[in-house]
Design a protein around this motif. Structure first.
Motif, PDB file in Angstrom:
ATOM      1  N   GLN A  61      23.113  21.581   5.199  1.00  0.00           N
ATOM      2  CA  GLN A  61      23.095  20.335   5.067  1.00  0.00           C
ATOM      3  C   GLN A  61      21.975  19.580   5.596  1.00  0.00           C
ATOM      4  N   THR A  62      21.523  18.315   5.002  1.00  0.00           N
ATOM      5  CA  THR A  62      20.374  17.577   5.519  1.00  0.00           C
ATOM      6  C   THR A  62      20.982  16.094   6.107  1.00  0.00           C
ATOM      7  N   LEU A  63      20.385  16.112   7.238  1.00  0.00           N
ATOM      8  CA  LEU A  63      20.857  14.553   7.884  1.00  0.00           C
ATOM      9  C   LEU A  63      19.855  13.573   8.326  1.00  0.00           C
ATOM     10  N   TYR A  64      20.118  12.426   8.111  1.00  0.00           N
ATOM     11  CA  TYR A  64      19.196  11.397   8.225  1.00  0.00           C
ATOM     12  C   TYR A  64      19.304  10.597   9.507  1.00  0.00           C
ATOM     13  N   MET A  65      18.571  10.535  10.484  1.00  0.00           N
ATOM     14  CA  MET A  65      18.668   9.798  11.795  1.00  0.00           C
ATOM     15  C   MET A  65      18.197   8.515  11.560  1.00  0.00           C
ATOM     16  N   HIS A  66      19.292   7.600  11.262  1.00  0.00           N
ATOM     17  CA  HIS A  66      18.898   6.011  11.062  1.00  0.00           C
ATOM     18  C   HIS A  66      19.087   5.487  12.454  1.00  0.00           C
ATOM     19  N   GLY A  67      19.514   6.080  13.652  1.00  0.00           N
ATOM     20  CA  GLY A  67      19.624   5.642  14.889  1.00  0.00           C
ATOM     21  C   GLY A  67      20.854   4.797  15.318  1.00  0.00           C
ATOM     22  N   ALA A  68      21.079   4.697  16.372  1.00  0.00           N
ATOM     23  CA  ALA A  68      22.216   3.924  17.057  1.00  0.00           C
ATOM     24  C   ALA A  68      22.052   2.721  17.270  1.00  0.00           C
ATOM     25  N   GLY A  76      16.154   4.818  24.255  1.00  0.00           N
ATOM     26  CA  GLY A  76      15.936   6.146  23.944  1.00  0.00           C
ATOM     27  C   GLY A  76      17.433   6.760  23.939  1.00  0.00           C
ATOM     28  N   TYR A  77      17.585   8.093  24.003  1.00  0.00           N
ATOM     29  CA  TYR A  77      18.573   8.893  23.605  1.00  0.00           C
ATOM     30  C   TYR A  77      18.873   9.726  24.771  1.00  0.00           C
ATOM     31  N   TRP A  78      20.012   9.472  25.512  1.00  0.00           N
ATOM     32  CA  TRP A  78      20.074  10.200  26.935  1.00  0.00           C
ATOM     33  C   TRP A  78      20.990  11.482  26.509  1.00  0.00           C
ATOM     34  N   ASP A  79      20.365  12.396  27.079  1.00  0.00           N
ATOM     35  CA  ASP A  79      21.187  13.663  26.971  1.00  0.00           C
ATOM     36  C   ASP A  79      22.005  14.072  25.561  1.00  0.00           C
ATOM     37  N   ILE A 122      13.041  12.831  32.368  1.00  0.00           N
ATOM     38  CA  ILE A 122      14.010  13.971  32.550  1.00  0.00           C
ATOM     39  C   ILE A 122      15.100  14.055  31.616  1.00  0.00           C
ATOM     40  N   SER A 123      15.867  13.036  31.242  1.00  0.00           N
ATOM     41  CA  SER A 123      16.884  13.154  30.265  1.00  0.00           C
ATOM     42  C   SER A 123      16.900  12.127  29.327  1.00  0.00           C
ATOM     43  N   VAL A 124      15.771  11.355  28.782  1.00  0.00           N
ATOM     44  CA  VAL A 124      16.072  10.603  27.694  1.00  0.00           C
ATOM     45  C   VAL A 124      14.827  10.990  26.803  1.00  0.00           C
ATOM     46  N   THR A 125      15.272  11.148  25.554  1.00  0.00           N
ATOM     47  CA  THR A 125      14.275  11.413  24.402  1.00  0.00           C
ATOM     48  C   THR A 125      13.904  10.062  23.737  1.00  0.00           C
ATOM     49  N   PRO A 126      12.531   9.620  23.737  1.00  0.00           N
ATOM     50  CA  PRO A 126      12.229   8.051  22.963  1.00  0.00           C
ATOM     51  C   PRO A 126      12.855   8.099  21.623  1.00  0.00           C
TER      52      PRO A 126
END
Length: 306
Positions: free
Chosen positions: A58-65, A71-74, A95-99
Motif C-alpha cells: 500500500q501507499t501512505l501519505y504523511m499529512h502530519g500530526a 518534529g517527531y520523537w522516536d 538524537i531522538s527527533v526527526t524534523p
C-alpha cells in the motif's frame, strides 16, 4: 519432634504446589509480512492495528500530526527497532527527533511490516520507501497514529459521497473554521472527501439544509464519529426492531436491551463483573466516560452516566 514433622510436611506441600504451577512463557514472537504474505486490505480501516498485516504494497501519505513544530520523537528509525538494538533516529537533529520537514508532505510505499505481541505491549514496525527520493526508513505507527493516511482508505471513503447522514449532536468544524453543534437528528449529505495537513487526516465534507458544510471523521467500518448514516439506521432497525434500532444507531442504551445491543451502541465495555442474586445473574458493565450498565439475566435494567 512433632513441630519438625509439621514443618517438613508444609515444605513438602509447598514444593508440590510449586511443581503444579503452569508457567506460560512470554510470547514475543515477531511476525513479518511482505507483499507475498500480506493479508487482504479491505480499505475500511486506515493505518492502525486492525490493518497492519495488510499494509505491505500500500501507499501512505504523511499529512502530519497536529502541532508537530518540534518534529517527531522516536517515530522514524534507520533500523528495525523490533528486531535489533539499533535505535538511531532517521535524520535526527537532537538524537531522538526527526524534523517535520524531512517526512511530512511525502508519499511512502510500505515494503514490509513486523508485529510483535507480548503480555505487556503491542509493537509494530513499518519499512517505508519514500517515493520521490527512494530513502528507506522504519516507522513506529503507534507514536503518531493519525499522521498518515493510506491512499486505498482515502479512495474507499468516496463511497460515502451522496449518502444521507443525521447529526449525533456532536461538535463539528465548519469550512470557515467555526465550531458548531448541529441539532441531534439534523439531516446532512456527504458532498466530498478531503484531507487536511497537520490534522486527523481524511474527513468527509457534510452539507446541511442551511448550506453550511462541516467536517466529519470516519472511525472504521461504516461508522462516522459525528454522524450516523440513513443506511445504518435502516440496517439496525431491521436487525433489532423499531423500538431499539434507531436508539442503537444514535448510540443510546435503554432498559430492556440485550448485551449485544449495548455493545453495538457503545462498543465493548472495559470491565465486566457478575454476581448471583436469588438465582438470577446480575452483571455490571463499565464503559469510558463514566458510563455503567446493569444487566439482569442478560437484559438492561439500569443505566448510570456520571
Amino acid at each position: 519432634m512433632k513441630k519438625i514433622s509439621i514443618i517438613i510436611l508444609l515444605l513438602t506441600l509447598g514444593l508440590h504446589a510449586k511443581a503444579q504451577l503452569n508457567i506460560v512463557p512470554q510470547n514475543d514472537e515477531v511476525k513479518e509480512y511482505t507483499v507475498q504474505n500480506a493479508q487482504p486490505y479491505d480499505s475500511l480501516t486506515n493505518v492502525d492495528k486492525r490493518s497492519f498485516a495488510s499494509l505491505p504494497g500500500q501507499t501512505l501519505y504523511m499529512h502530519g500530526a497536529r502541532n508537530d513544530q518540534d518534529g517527531y520523537w522516536d517515530a522514524f528509525f534507520t533500523a528495525n527497532f523490533l528486531t535489533s538494538d539499533e535505535r538511531t533516529v532517521y535524520k535526527a537533529v537532537n538524537i531522538s527527533v526527526t524534523p517535520a520537514k524531512e517526512v511530512v508532505g511525502k508519499y511512502y510505499d510500505v515494503l514490509k511490516v513486523w508485529t510483535k505481541t507480548d503480555y505487556f505491549s503491542y509493537g509494530c514496525c513499518l519499512l517505508l520507501r519514500e517515493k520521490e527520493s527512494g530513502s528507506e526508513m522504519y516507522y513506529n505507527p503507534f507514536k503518531y497514529s493519525l499522521s498518515m493516511t493510506c491512499l486505498g482508505y482515502y479512495e474507499k471513503l468516496k463511497r460515502y459521497i451522496g449518502q444521507v447522514f443525521f447529526s449525533l449532536g456532536k461538535r463539528v468544524e465548519a469550512e470557515d473554521g467555526q465550531i458548531i453543534t448541529p441539532a441531534e437528528g439534523a439531516e446532512y449529505h456527504c458532498v466530498d472527501v478531503g484531507l487536511k495537513m497537520n490534522s486527523d487526516g481524511a474527513f468527509l465534507l457534510m452539507e446541511g439544509a442551511d448550506g453550511v458544510r462541516v467536517e466529519a471523521f470516519p472511525i472504521g467500518g461504516d461508522e462516522v464519529y459525528e454522524f450516523v448514516s440513513a443506511d445504518r439506521i435502516a440496517l439496525l432497525t431491521e436487525r433489532y426492531g423499531k423500538k431499539y434500532g434507531k436508539q442503537i444507531a444514535f448510540r443510546k442504551v435503554d432498559t430492556g436491551m440485550t448485551g449485544e445491543m449495548v455493545i453495538t451502541a457503545w462498543g465493548e465495555p472495559y470491565h465486566k463483573s457478575q454476581r448471583k442474586i436469588e438465582g438470577r445473574t446480575l452483571e455490571t458493565w463499565r464503559f469510558s466516560d463514566d458510563r455503567h450498565v446493569d444487566l439482569l439475566d442478560g437484559k438492561v435494567y439500569d443505566i448510570r452516566i456520571y
